[in-house]
Enzyme design. Structure first.
Site, PDB file in Angstrom:
ATOM      1  N   ASP A 140      -8.791  -6.320  -4.605  1.00  0.00           N
ATOM      2  CA  ASP A 140      -8.429  -5.028  -4.024  1.00  0.00           C
ATOM      3  C   ASP A 140      -9.070  -3.919  -4.859  1.00  0.00           C
ATOM      4  O   ASP A 140      -8.688  -3.694  -5.999  1.00  0.00           O
ATOM      5  CB  ASP A 140      -6.899  -4.897  -4.011  1.00  0.00           C
ATOM      6  N   HIS A 151      -8.039  -5.088  -0.202  1.00  0.00           N
ATOM      7  CA  HIS A 151      -6.729  -4.439  -0.041  1.00  0.00           C
ATOM      8  C   HIS A 151      -5.890  -5.109   1.049  1.00  0.00           C
ATOM      9  O   HIS A 151      -4.684  -5.270   0.917  1.00  0.00           O
ATOM     10  CB  HIS A 151      -6.961  -2.962   0.293  1.00  0.00           C
ATOM     11  N   SER A 182       0.826  -1.192   0.000  1.00  0.00           N
ATOM     12  CA  SER A 182       0.000   0.000   0.000  1.00  0.00           C
ATOM     13  C   SER A 182       0.876   1.263   0.000  1.00  0.00           C
ATOM     14  O   SER A 182       1.793   1.378  -0.820  1.00  0.00           O
ATOM     15  CB  SER A 182      -0.933  -0.049   1.218  1.00  0.00           C
TER      16      SER A 182
END
Lengths: 193, 376
Positions: free
Chosen positions: B316, B349, B151
């Site tokens: 995601d 995610h 991320s």
């Protein structure tokens, strides 16, 4: 693919070549070309196990569905695009041929020759062919666009593709006479007209 | 699998002017960090792990006083794990502006003897990377074997290879994006509004009032958490299950998902600093390595030299596989070495933090080759 196939392909890959291997499998061919020809570039693959094997082999592998084309790559961005034993499993055969010759100055295409005498014999005896180059049963084969040497050369003519060289093998040995009958694996070096 | 075991955080103090991208500066600062494994004699086996929004320097292992204090990426980093601490020297660092020990908005400003609060500079991914570079020098690491993160952590890994091309051999960029979309920024803005409109926020100087903008932090965390999970994963885990088994016709907790979100929010608001949350979301919004190149991401990597492993997850929707493909495109445009893996995972995610055989297998295989390259 055997070592003999790799060696045959490597002969046509120049030193330091930028190579794109479409359907690179476990990455062994790219690794071979890196070691033998100092070649660099990318492999394209979709099967997770093959991607893992390619990463393990230390080659660049990009997960992508070839059927969507090669729009991420610019024209002539590779010296050589390789489509090894994959053409016969693709839905969009013509698109693939055009895309390969757009992004590569040259392409090397290999495919199992459906016209190989053992294949013909099996059909005569009433069965779909199964061999070391066509190792699937009719119900589980990924191969949907099988062809003979003559068929492929016909497509090249239709698409205005130049055949620069051809090598036909049976069990890794080169076949000169009656290739469409005696050869089990065809390897072509082609370029756009 | 075995964990690295007990770990102890350390502090590095930098008595030097640190200028932020905004132009603001601090006279000095501290970074809280942890290390796992042993730096080899050639100093070639160091791996930097960058954290995302709500994590810290505590990547792996646990603290002696808390058996439940496992690091946030304990399944990735440790002996025999994908980032194998038997071979690599792994560094986790809490970024500047953070709230887990590094100098941040809740730290005491030596000039005023009060917390910085609203006076703490806006931080950017570039600022974090530059502070991490100072830590690398402090630890005697001239070149990382790899910089990695998921991320926002992946964005830092990318930035490393742009800002310090010679100081990172490899970058592992997981579940990241080359820049936020308008929707991403919108979610961040709602989170920030939740915090800044909390009456206990006091313009960021709530410390003096002895309060914490808990309501705002809770809402920000709930919203964020929803974006970390996929619809399917949430349905699978909670469904429409009711805590009491029947509709109660009230506004208190009824559905399990409500209970879960409230629990996550409470935990988060207890430990996280509101000013840090504001700044980290801003760093996310500002991240855009293509900005100096008129939006051309390929140009941004024109001086990069690193080799890359880019990983995305099918479910995601915060940073979808399409966003990772933009990164891959920019790297292949520059003929850089890159492998791209799209992991089929249902979790959304947060999949980057979860156990997944294929995902971990690919990272382990990649790092095996890195180990061979740096003689780790």
């Amino acid at each position: 693919m055997t070592r003999a196939d790799y060696t045959a392909i490597a002969r046509w890959v120049p030193q330091q070549a930028r190579v794109l291997d479409l359907g690179c499998g476990d990455g062994e061919l790219l690794k071979f070309l890196r070691n033998e020809r100092n070649a660099s570039g990318y492999g394209i693959e979709i099967a997770p196990d093959n991607i893992l094997a390619s990463v393990r082999n230390g080659v660049n592998v990009i997960q992508k569905d070839l059927e969507t084309g090669l729009s991420g790559f610019g024209a002539n961005s590779f010296d050589c695009v390789i489509l090894s034993q994959t053409l016969q499993a693709m839905h969009h055969t013509e698109l693939m041929m055009k895309e390969m010759l757009r992004v590569g100055r040259e392409a090397i295409v290999t495919f199992p020759n459906f016209g190989y005498w053992r294949h013909r014999l099996q059909i005569l005896l009433g069965h779909m062919p199964v061999s070391s180059d066509l190792p699937y049963q009719w119900f589980n084969t990924p191969n949907i666009h099988l062809c003979t040497l003559t068929d492929f050369e016909g497509l090249c003519k239709t698409l205005h593709v130049h055949i620069l060289e051809r090598l036909v093998l049976e069990d890794g040995r080169a076949i000169d006479a009656l290739p469409n009958l005696r050869g089990s694996l065809a390897i072509y070096r082609i370029k756009a007209a | 699998m075995k964990s690295i075991g007990l770990v102890i955080p350390q502090v590095a103090r930098f008595d030097q002017l640190f200028r932020f991208k905004s132009g603001a500066a601090l006279d000095g600062f501290e970074l809280m960090y942890e290390t796992y494994g042993t730096l080899n004699e050639a100093r070639s086996n160091a791996v930097l792990v960058c954290h995302a929004l709500n994590a810290s320097h505590h990547v792996a292992g646990r603290y002696s006083d808390d058996p439940k204090s496992a690091g946030w990426w304990d399944n990735m980093v440790g002996p025999g794990k994908p980032i194998d601490t038997n071979r690599f020297f792994v560094v986790g660092v809490n970024n500047i502006g953070g709230c887990h020990g590094s100098t941040g908005p809740a730290s005491i400003n030596p000039k005023t003897a009060k917390p910085y609060g609203s006076a703490f500079p806006i931080v950017t991914v570039d600022d974090w990377v530059h502070a991490q570079a100072l830590l690398a020098e402090y630890l005697g690491i001239g070149r990382w074997a790899a910089v990695m993160g998921g991320s926002l952590g992946g964005m830092q890994a990318l930035q490393w290879t742009i800002d310090f091309p010679e100081r990172a051999r490899h970058a592992l960029v997981i579940a990241a994006a080359p820049r936020l979309s308008a929707q991403n920024i919108a979610f961040n803005e709602v989170a920030r509004q939740a915090i800044t409109t909390d009456p206990d926020f006091h313009g960021g100087d709530f410390y003096a009032h002895g309060v914490v903008p808990t309501r705002g932090l809770r809402l920000a965390r709930m919203l964020g958490h929803i974006t970390y999970l996929s619809d399917d994963a949430m349905m699978e885990k909670f469904g429409r299950a009711l805590r009491s088994g029947a509709l109660g016709f009230h506004f208190d907790v009824e559905f399990e998902i409500e209970s879960y979100l409230r629990h996550q929010a409470d935990k988060f608001a207890e430990v996280f600093d509101a000013n840090t949350y504001l700044r980290i979301t801003k760093a996310l919004d500002y991240f855009d390595p293509a900005l100096p190149y008129e939006g051309n991401l390929s140009e941004a990597f024109s001086h990069a030299q690193a080799n890359y492993l880019i990983v995305s997850f099918t479910s995601d929707w915060r940073f979808s596989p399409a966003r990772s493909k933009e990164i891959v495109q920019a790297l292949t445009d520059n003929r850089l070495n890159v492998s791209y893996v799209e992991v089929d995972a249902p979790h959304g995610h947060d999949a980057f933090l979860m156990d997944n055989r294929h995902y971990h297998g690919c990272v382990a295989a990649y790092m095996d080759n890195v180990a061979a390259e740096v003689s780790a």
